[in-house]
Design a protein around this motif. Structure first.
Motif, PDB file in Angstrom:
ATOM      1  N   GLY A 270      11.890 -13.167  16.204  1.00  0.00           N
ATOM      2  CA  GLY A 270      12.735 -12.632  15.132  1.00  0.00           C
ATOM      3  C   GLY A 270      11.943 -12.325  13.880  1.00  0.00           C
ATOM      4  O   GLY A 270      12.091 -11.248  13.281  1.00  0.00           O
ATOM      5  N   VAL A 271      11.081 -13.251  13.465  1.00  0.00           N
ATOM      6  CA  VAL A 271      10.230 -13.025  12.285  1.00  0.00           C
ATOM      7  C   VAL A 271       9.340 -11.816  12.521  1.00  0.00           C
ATOM      8  O   VAL A 271       9.180 -10.958  11.643  1.00  0.00           O
ATOM      9  CB  VAL A 271       9.383 -14.281  11.970  1.00  0.00           C
ATOM     10  N   PHE A 272       8.775 -11.722  13.715  1.00  0.00           N
ATOM     11  CA  PHE A 272       7.890 -10.597  14.028  1.00  0.00           C
ATOM     12  C   PHE A 272       8.647  -9.269  13.976  1.00  0.00           C
ATOM     13  O   PHE A 272       8.173  -8.299  13.375  1.00  0.00           O
ATOM     14  CB  PHE A 272       7.245 -10.786  15.401  1.00  0.00           C
ATOM     15  N   LEU A 273       9.813  -9.213  14.607  1.00  0.00           N
ATOM     16  CA  LEU A 273      10.569  -7.951  14.636  1.00  0.00           C
ATOM     17  C   LEU A 273      11.071  -7.545  13.252  1.00  0.00           C
ATOM     18  O   LEU A 273      11.040  -6.358  12.905  1.00  0.00           O
ATOM     19  CB  LEU A 273      11.725  -8.048  15.632  1.00  0.00           C
ATOM     20  N   ILE A 274      11.500  -8.507  12.446  1.00  0.00           N
ATOM     21  CA  ILE A 274      11.915  -8.183  11.075  1.00  0.00           C
ATOM     22  C   ILE A 274      10.725  -7.662  10.272  1.00  0.00           C
ATOM     23  O   ILE A 274      10.830  -6.670   9.559  1.00  0.00           O
ATOM     24  CB  ILE A 274      12.563  -9.408  10.402  1.00  0.00           C
ATOM     25  N   GLY A 275       9.592  -8.329  10.414  1.00  0.00           N
ATOM     26  CA  GLY A 275       8.379  -7.861   9.741  1.00  0.00           C
ATOM     27  C   GLY A 275       7.959  -6.490  10.226  1.00  0.00           C
ATOM     28  O   GLY A 275       7.492  -5.654   9.443  1.00  0.00           O
ATOM     29  N   LEU A 276       8.122  -6.246  11.514  1.00  0.00           N
ATOM     30  CA  LEU A 276       7.766  -4.947  12.091  1.00  0.00           C
ATOM     31  C   LEU A 276       8.611  -3.826  11.493  1.00  0.00           C
ATOM     32  O   LEU A 276       8.104  -2.739  11.203  1.00  0.00           O
ATOM     33  CB  LEU A 276       7.930  -5.003  13.606  1.00  0.00           C
ATOM     34  N   VAL A 277       9.885  -4.092  11.265  1.00  0.00           N
ATOM     35  CA  VAL A 277      10.756  -3.099  10.634  1.00  0.00           C
ATOM     36  C   VAL A 277      10.251  -2.782   9.228  1.00  0.00           C
ATOM     37  O   VAL A 277      10.178  -1.619   8.825  1.00  0.00           O
ATOM     38  CB  VAL A 277      12.224  -3.589  10.606  1.00  0.00           C
ATOM     39  N   ARG A 278       9.895  -3.821   8.487  1.00  0.00           N
ATOM     40  CA  ARG A 278       9.367  -3.619   7.124  1.00  0.00           C
ATOM     41  C   ARG A 278       8.060  -2.826   7.155  1.00  0.00           C
ATOM     42  O   ARG A 278       7.840  -1.944   6.332  1.00  0.00           O
ATOM     43  CB  ARG A 278       9.148  -4.956   6.426  1.00  0.00           C
ATOM     44  N   LEU A 279       7.199  -3.170   8.095  1.00  0.00           N
ATOM     45  CA  LEU A 279       5.922  -2.460   8.211  1.00  0.00           C
ATOM     46  C   LEU A 279       6.137  -1.000   8.576  1.00  0.00           C
ATOM     47  O   LEU A 279       5.440  -0.117   8.074  1.00  0.00           O
ATOM     48  CB  LEU A 279       5.032  -3.126   9.254  1.00  0.00           C
ATOM     49  N   ARG A 280       7.080  -0.756   9.455  1.00  0.00           N
ATOM     50  CA  ARG A 280       7.376   0.619   9.864  1.00  0.00           C
ATOM     51  C   ARG A 280       7.813   1.442   8.663  1.00  0.00           C
ATOM     52  O   ARG A 280       7.382   2.575   8.479  1.00  0.00           O
ATOM     53  CB  ARG A 280       8.463   0.621  10.935  1.00  0.00           C
ATOM     54  N   ARG A 281       8.680   0.878   7.839  1.00  0.00           N
ATOM     55  CA  ARG A 281       9.158   1.592   6.650  1.00  0.00           C
ATOM     56  C   ARG A 281       8.057   1.811   5.625  1.00  0.00           C
ATOM     57  O   ARG A 281       8.016   2.843   4.972  1.00  0.00           O
ATOM     58  CB  ARG A 281      10.298   0.813   6.006  1.00  0.00           C
ATOM     59  N   ALA A 282       7.200   0.823   5.466  1.00  0.00           N
ATOM     60  CA  ALA A 282       6.163   0.894   4.429  1.00  0.00           C
ATOM     61  C   ALA A 282       4.977   1.760   4.834  1.00  0.00           C
ATOM     62  O   ALA A 282       4.240   2.225   3.965  1.00  0.00           O
ATOM     63  CB  ALA A 282       5.664  -0.511   4.078  1.00  0.00           C
ATOM     64  N   GLY A 283       4.808   1.993   6.119  1.00  0.00           N
ATOM     65  CA  GLY A 283       3.595   2.654   6.574  1.00  0.00           C
ATOM     66  C   GLY A 283       3.686   4.138   6.830  1.00  0.00           C
ATOM     67  O   GLY A 283       2.722   4.739   7.283  1.00  0.00           O
ATOM     68  N   GLY A 284       4.815   4.762   6.575  1.00  0.00           N
ATOM     69  CA  GLY A 284       4.943   6.190   6.830  1.00  0.00           C
ATOM     70  C   GLY A 284       4.767   6.504   8.302  1.00  0.00           C
ATOM     71  O   GLY A 284       5.136   5.728   9.177  1.00  0.00           O
ATOM     72  N   GLU A 285       4.171   7.649   8.589  1.00  0.00           N
ATOM     73  CA  GLU A 285       3.976   8.081   9.974  1.00  0.00           C
ATOM     74  C   GLU A 285       3.064   7.116  10.741  1.00  0.00           C
ATOM     75  O   GLU A 285       3.314   6.793  11.898  1.00  0.00           O
ATOM     76  CB  GLU A 285       3.393   9.493  10.023  1.00  0.00           C
ATOM     77  N   ALA A 286       1.996   6.656  10.092  1.00  0.00           N
ATOM     78  CA  ALA A 286       1.095   5.698  10.746  1.00  0.00           C
ATOM     79  C   ALA A 286       1.841   4.421  11.087  1.00  0.00           C
ATOM     80  O   ALA A 286       1.661   3.858  12.176  1.00  0.00           O
ATOM     81  CB  ALA A 286      -0.094   5.390   9.839  1.00  0.00           C
TER      82      ALA A 286
ATOM     83  N   THR B 270       0.841  -1.179   0.000  1.00  0.00           N
ATOM     84  CA  THR B 270       0.000   0.000   0.000  1.00  0.00           C
ATOM     85  C   THR B 270       0.883   1.237   0.000  1.00  0.00           C
ATOM     86  O   THR B 270       1.813   1.340   0.792  1.00  0.00           O
ATOM     87  CB  THR B 270      -0.917   0.031   1.241  1.00  0.00           C
ATOM     88  N   PRO B 271       0.613   2.197  -0.895  1.00  0.00           N
ATOM     89  CA  PRO B 271       1.435   3.410  -0.908  1.00  0.00           C
ATOM     90  C   PRO B 271       1.400   4.109   0.443  1.00  0.00           C
ATOM     91  O   PRO B 271       0.415   4.044   1.168  1.00  0.00           O
ATOM     92  CB  PRO B 271       0.768   4.275  -1.985  1.00  0.00           C
ATOM     93  N   ARG B 272       2.468   4.808   0.759  1.00  0.00           N
ATOM     94  CA  ARG B 272       2.564   5.485   2.050  1.00  0.00           C
ATOM     95  C   ARG B 272       1.376   6.400   2.329  1.00  0.00           C
ATOM     96  O   ARG B 272       0.900   6.459   3.438  1.00  0.00           O
ATOM     97  CB  ARG B 272       3.853   6.304   2.123  1.00  0.00           C
ATOM     98  N   SER B 273       0.882   7.090   1.331  1.00  0.00           N
ATOM     99  CA  SER B 273      -0.196   8.043   1.569  1.00  0.00           C
ATOM    100  C   SER B 273      -1.501   7.345   1.934  1.00  0.00           C
ATOM    101  O   SER B 273      -2.362   7.941   2.553  1.00  0.00           O
ATOM    102  CB  SER B 273      -0.404   8.917   0.333  1.00  0.00           C
ATOM    103  N   ASP B 274      -1.659   6.063   1.573  1.00  0.00           N
ATOM    104  CA  ASP B 274      -2.886   5.342   1.861  1.00  0.00           C
ATOM    105  C   ASP B 274      -2.824   4.560   3.171  1.00  0.00           C
ATOM    106  O   ASP B 274      -3.815   4.010   3.605  1.00  0.00           O
ATOM    107  CB  ASP B 274      -3.199   4.357   0.725  1.00  0.00           C
ATOM    108  N   ALA B 275      -1.664   4.461   3.787  1.00  0.00           N
ATOM    109  CA  ALA B 275      -1.510   3.658   4.994  1.00  0.00           C
ATOM    110  C   ALA B 275      -2.020   4.441   6.198  1.00  0.00           C
ATOM    111  O   ALA B 275      -1.384   5.377   6.649  1.00  0.00           O
ATOM    112  CB  ALA B 275      -0.058   3.260   5.189  1.00  0.00           C
TER     113      ALA B 275
END
Length: 189
Positions: free
Chosen positions: A63-79, A10-15
């Motif tokens: 470990g899987v959760f924290l790695i995924g969390l990093v990816r989600l943080r980057r993909a989600g912008g401020e939200a 999802t683009p950052r503006s839509d997250a």
């Protein structure tokens, strides 16, 4: 929409915060639910593996959760950053509970106390859903609170058996995975 929920496209503006929270719940349900199913399968004899492998399932899941969390943080912008912060706090609370139980187990010589960490995790989900229900005035979130609390009570009644892990996996599917999928696809609870 499901592809966006699972691939974080999802683009950052839509997250929105709800979409990002849904993605985190989906990730948590998959990572920790799978770890519980693995634990159940080994303890119950469905997988013919040495019980020593059980010591790996939780570190791998975290470990899987924290790695995924990093990816989600980057993909989600401020939200995504806001939701990742809440998620890190929840993981730290769970780790603190586990370390406290480990210390109590060491002090008493009863390592079975560590089994309470699973129940504490479901109670944490219940507390989060209760807070969300009160803040948003959502009866659906109130139902999720009851599901998580009921799962914690059911897991406590099967304490020390493989069924405890199966109950936790099922509760995580109902209280994290499915609501996460729902929210990640842009729907409201």
């Amino acid at each position: 929409m499901t592809a966006a929920a699972l691939t974080f496209d999802t683009p950052r503006s839509d997250a929105t915060v709800a979409i990002c929270a849904g993605r985190v719940l989906l990730l948590a349900g998959l990572a920790f639910g799978s770890a519980n199913l693995f634990q159940w399968a080994v303890l119950g004899g469905a997988l013919d593996l040495h019980p020593a492998v059980l010591g790996l399932s939780w570190p791998v899941a975290v470990g899987v959760f924290l790695i995924g969390l990093v990816r989600l943080r980057r993909a989600g912008g401020e939200a995504g950053r806001r939701v990742a912060g809440w998620s890190r706090a929840a993981v730290l609370i769970q780790i603190a509970v586990a370390l406290t139980l480990a210390a109590a187990g060491y002090a008493t010589g009863d390592w079975g106390l560590m089994r309470w960490a699973a129940v504490a995790g479901l109670v944490l989900y219940a507390v989060v859903w209760a807070v969300a229900a009160v803040r948003n005035g959502s009866s659906n979130m109130g139902v999720l609170f009851l599901v998580a609390l009921g799962g914690a009570a059911a897991a406590a009644t099967r304490f020390g058996t493989p069924d405890q892990n199966l109950i936790q996996a099922f509760t995580l599917a109902l209280a994290a995975l499915l609501p996460g999928l729902w929210l990640a696809n842009g729907r409201r609870l």
